[in-house]
Write a protein that holds these residues in place. Sequence first.
Motif, PDB file in Angstrom:
ATOM      1  N   LEU A 309       1.038  -1.425   0.122  1.00  0.00           N
ATOM      2  CA  LEU A 309      -0.044  -0.227   0.363  1.00  0.00           C
ATOM      3  C   LEU A 309       1.413   1.444  -0.158  1.00  0.00           C
ATOM      4  O   LEU A 309       1.545   1.130   0.524  1.00  0.00           O
ATOM      5  CB  LEU A 309      -0.996  -0.415   1.188  1.00  0.00           C
ATOM      6  N   ILE A 310       0.603   2.055  -1.011  1.00  0.00           N
ATOM      7  CA  ILE A 310       1.265   3.520  -0.724  1.00  0.00           C
ATOM      8  C   ILE A 310       0.992   3.684   0.324  1.00  0.00           C
ATOM      9  O   ILE A 310       0.480   4.641   1.071  1.00  0.00           O
ATOM     10  CB  ILE A 310       0.873   4.273  -1.940  1.00  0.00           C
ATOM     11  N   TRP A 311       2.024   5.037   0.516  1.00  0.00           N
ATOM     12  CA  TRP A 311       1.646   5.755   2.458  1.00  0.00           C
ATOM     13  C   TRP A 311       1.278   7.227   1.553  1.00  0.00           C
ATOM     14  O   TRP A 311       1.622   7.497   1.126  1.00  0.00           O
ATOM     15  CB  TRP A 311       3.095   6.391   2.167  1.00  0.00           C
ATOM     16  N   SER A 312      -0.191   6.866   2.184  1.00  0.00           N
ATOM     17  CA  SER A 312      -0.380   8.633   2.145  1.00  0.00           C
ATOM     18  C   SER A 312      -0.390   9.408   2.009  1.00  0.00           C
ATOM     19  O   SER A 312       1.425  10.226   3.137  1.00  0.00           O
ATOM     20  CB  SER A 312      -1.828   8.355   3.357  1.00  0.00           C
ATOM     21  N   PRO A 313      -0.340  10.751   1.325  1.00  0.00           N
ATOM     22  CA  PRO A 313       1.113  11.995   1.008  1.00  0.00           C
ATOM     23  C   PRO A 313       0.806  12.736   2.897  1.00  0.00           C
ATOM     24  O   PRO A 313      -0.332  12.885   3.406  1.00  0.00           O
ATOM     25  CB  PRO A 313       0.339  12.232   0.306  1.00  0.00           C
ATOM     26  N   ASP A 314       1.451  13.531   3.086  1.00  0.00           N
ATOM     27  CA  ASP A 314       1.693  14.507   4.220  1.00  0.00           C
ATOM     28  C   ASP A 314       1.776  15.890   3.229  1.00  0.00           C
ATOM     29  O   ASP A 314       1.967  16.100   2.430  1.00  0.00           O
ATOM     30  CB  ASP A 314       2.884  14.836   4.575  1.00  0.00           C
ATOM     31  N   ILE A 315       0.637  16.302   4.043  1.00  0.00           N
ATOM     32  CA  ILE A 315       0.471  18.057   2.738  1.00  0.00           C
ATOM     33  C   ILE A 315       1.238  19.039   3.994  1.00  0.00           C
ATOM     34  O   ILE A 315       1.016  19.164   5.269  1.00  0.00           O
ATOM     35  CB  ILE A 315      -1.079  18.160   3.062  1.00  0.00           C
ATOM     36  N   HIS A 316       1.847  19.842   3.889  1.00  0.00           N
ATOM     37  CA  HIS A 316       2.851  20.521   3.672  1.00  0.00           C
ATOM     38  C   HIS A 316       2.526  21.777   4.351  1.00  0.00           C
ATOM     39  O   HIS A 316       2.161  22.655   3.281  1.00  0.00           O
ATOM     40  CB  HIS A 316       4.177  20.624   4.782  1.00  0.00           C
ATOM     41  N   PRO A 317       2.184  23.157   5.112  1.00  0.00           N
ATOM     42  CA  PRO A 317       2.014  22.592   6.750  1.00  0.00           C
ATOM     43  C   PRO A 317       1.400  22.259   7.700  1.00  0.00           C
ATOM     44  O   PRO A 317       0.448  22.446   6.624  1.00  0.00           O
ATOM     45  CB  PRO A 317       2.993  24.522   7.404  1.00  0.00           C
ATOM     46  N   ARG A 318       1.333  21.736   8.709  1.00  0.00           N
ATOM     47  CA  ARG A 318      -0.167  22.056   9.929  1.00  0.00           C
ATOM     48  C   ARG A 318      -1.318  22.695   9.954  1.00  0.00           C
ATOM     49  O   ARG A 318      -2.009  22.480  10.411  1.00  0.00           O
ATOM     50  CB  ARG A 318       0.170  20.853   9.972  1.00  0.00           C
ATOM     51  N   GLY A 319      -0.436  24.227   9.690  1.00  0.00           N
ATOM     52  CA  GLY A 319      -0.721  25.553  10.152  1.00  0.00           C
ATOM     53  C   GLY A 319      -0.231  25.988  10.626  1.00  0.00           C
ATOM     54  O   GLY A 319       0.521  25.422  11.973  1.00  0.00           O
TER      55      GLY A 319
END
Length: 429
Positions: A309-319
Amino acid sequence: MPSSHFCYSVLFLLTMGLASASASEPGATFSNPILDKAADPAVLLHEDTYYLYSTNSGNVVHTSKDLVHWTKGPRILPESLKGAWAPEVYHHPEDGRFYLYYTLRYKIGVAVADRPEGPFTDLGFLAVPGIDAHLFRDDDARLYLYFTTTPTFTMYCIPMKSPTETGGPVTKCFEISQDWEKKNFAINEGPYMLKHNGKYTLLYSGSDGQSIYYAVGAALAPTPIGPFVKYENNPVFQDLERIKGPGHGAVTRDRNGKLWHVYHQKIDSSIGWDRDLAIDPMTYDTDGILRGTPTRGQPLPMPACSPELIWSPDIHPRGAVFNNTVEVSFTSRTQGLEIRYTLDGSEPDTSSPLYERPFPLSASTTVRARAFKKGMPSSAVATEQFTLTTGELPPNLSPHADPGEFPFDVFPKAVLDWKPLVRKKTSGQ
């Protein structure tokens, strides 16, 4: 530290919604406990392997690929640190090294290694007295060390110049104040910081750790150093009828982005330190409160950790806080893939824009991202809400912040040859 001198700025909030995790194999389940004779766990995810550090008799590390089945590894601390407890490891991207924060005889110390399994070399103490150190890295790469000072069991934060150098100002986060924190023995300990929707949640444990009343609460703040407000309906993680003393844990995620709380439970209702480890899901509710329910012996779907399973992408920044625009970027632990994204709230597919480099946003936008790789199942959709608002910044410092007065010693850098600092008496003392 975030600046407090801007009159106007932009507040950047992210709201994250992740698809539910699929099991490593369809229908696969597990049940707690996952590891016996251990407590105070912390988990580091490094190169597709989970490393578990805990209070255990051998000071050993455990490793896993799925968060459920753990393999005993080597001893990680030198003989000089025999008796240390509540170890937690931070991987510093700037130098690639691993820093382990520990408690030894009510002193907060740090050790370093070139590999997550150690061996770790002791660098010395950072703060005395104190217990249960946790290091948090914010989106702007600034570091914050949280811990409890004794004997009052008050929560403090020290902004850090580096993993081994303290900064300031030393900030008081909160004191023991809620009734649930005072069962058998009043205590606040075991901090763990998370960031979500541009806000900060500091999980912590309260009440006597030897009792069935030990549980997890949450305190929220607009900045990493406060001001903190405890959730009025704490604790957020407890089941007195079925689970005894769940607490002092860490939060990690699987490949679908689902959050998992790794923590310890008492094995029975007797007073004592017999504990084992468990994992259960944690989620943010519609009010932004992180919560979960401890379980024991109950079948649960396995975390989504299959290497297929592909790792879910991180979206930066978190806030964070910005003036006018913010730069958005995506990353994934899976190599050789492509990330597709949308800015209108729709679900990305293979025809959506291809992410190639960081890009700016200057208005309220819903960003979604999905990772694709030929021959592999797609990861969950990572959805984050970007809300940019012009207005005054939240307070930069906790109202309790006082860089000159706090009831413990803080050293500019880790010291092996520790001696109590000489404090000057002020009027009225």
